[in-house]
Write an enzyme that holds these catalytic residues in place. Sequence first.
Site, PDB file in Angstrom:
ATOM      1  N   CYS A  90       0.765  -1.497  -0.053  1.00  0.00           N
ATOM      2  CA  CYS A  90       0.003   0.042   0.086  1.00  0.00           C
ATOM      3  C   CYS A  90       0.690   1.178  -0.019  1.00  0.00           C
ATOM      4  CB  CYS A  90      -0.880   0.117   1.084  1.00  0.00           C
ATOM      5  SG  CYS A  90      -0.229   0.075   2.785  1.00  0.00           S
ATOM      6  N   HIS A 142      -2.362   1.294   7.239  1.00  0.00           N
ATOM      7  CA  HIS A 142      -2.610   1.094   5.677  1.00  0.00           C
ATOM      8  C   HIS A 142      -2.956   2.676   5.164  1.00  0.00           C
ATOM      9  CE1 HIS A 142      -4.081  -1.110   2.050  1.00  0.00           C
ATOM     10  NE2 HIS A 142      -5.300  -0.358   2.210  1.00  0.00           N
ATOM     11  N   HIS A 154      -5.970   1.489  -3.677  1.00  0.00           N
ATOM     12  CA  HIS A 154      -4.929   1.023  -2.421  1.00  0.00           C
ATOM     13  C   HIS A 154      -4.676  -0.355  -2.990  1.00  0.00           C
ATOM     14  CE1 HIS A 154      -8.116  -1.419  -0.200  1.00  0.00           C
ATOM     15  NE2 HIS A 154      -8.618  -0.850  -1.051  1.00  0.00           N
TER      16      HIS A 154
END
Length: 192
Positions: A90, A142, A154
């Site tokens: 990510c 994240h 993402h």
Amino acid sequence: MIKKFLFSLLIITCSYSATFAQKSKKTKEVQSKAKETNVEDPDNLASQYFSQVMGVAVDATSNLKLYKFIYEWIGTPYRFAGNTKKGIDCSAFAKTIYDKVFNTTILRNSGDIFGMTVPLSKDELKEGDLVFFRGNGRKISHVGVYLGDNRFAHASSSRGVVISNLNEPYYSRIFFKGGRIIESGKKDFVEE
């Protein structure tokens, strides 16, 4: 026999004429709609395409370079510490977007990236802003790039590079904050 042949020929001719008339009418309708929505403009056409593919409103797709870049990466598998189309995580995905689309260098770790931003609430997010999530702990785990209409791109650990919705129960539960890169400090950040 000749009557059957002529009758068949008449049926075929009528069918062809009717089909041609319908296609002509549909073509005129499409051209009329194209003029109304200015589809002749390649940027507008691309906006409409990406908005349909990515589920984002047409008026939210102002940065075509961003949407084209994300579209090219959709489906890339997740790989921890990866940073290529063979596999990416990510933070590397966010870093690559900022490098290639915004010509901005950001750090490599989601927590460090958050430190480069001005925190934002969900309702303050604009296209290109970052969205940060916290899992079980208090640490940011994240990051994604906001697209508009509550959607963000993402690298998901289970699905690879995808577009998700902030209102999905999982992301809604772990959402921490949005963030906008601090303009004045962009050049001061050096990757370690």
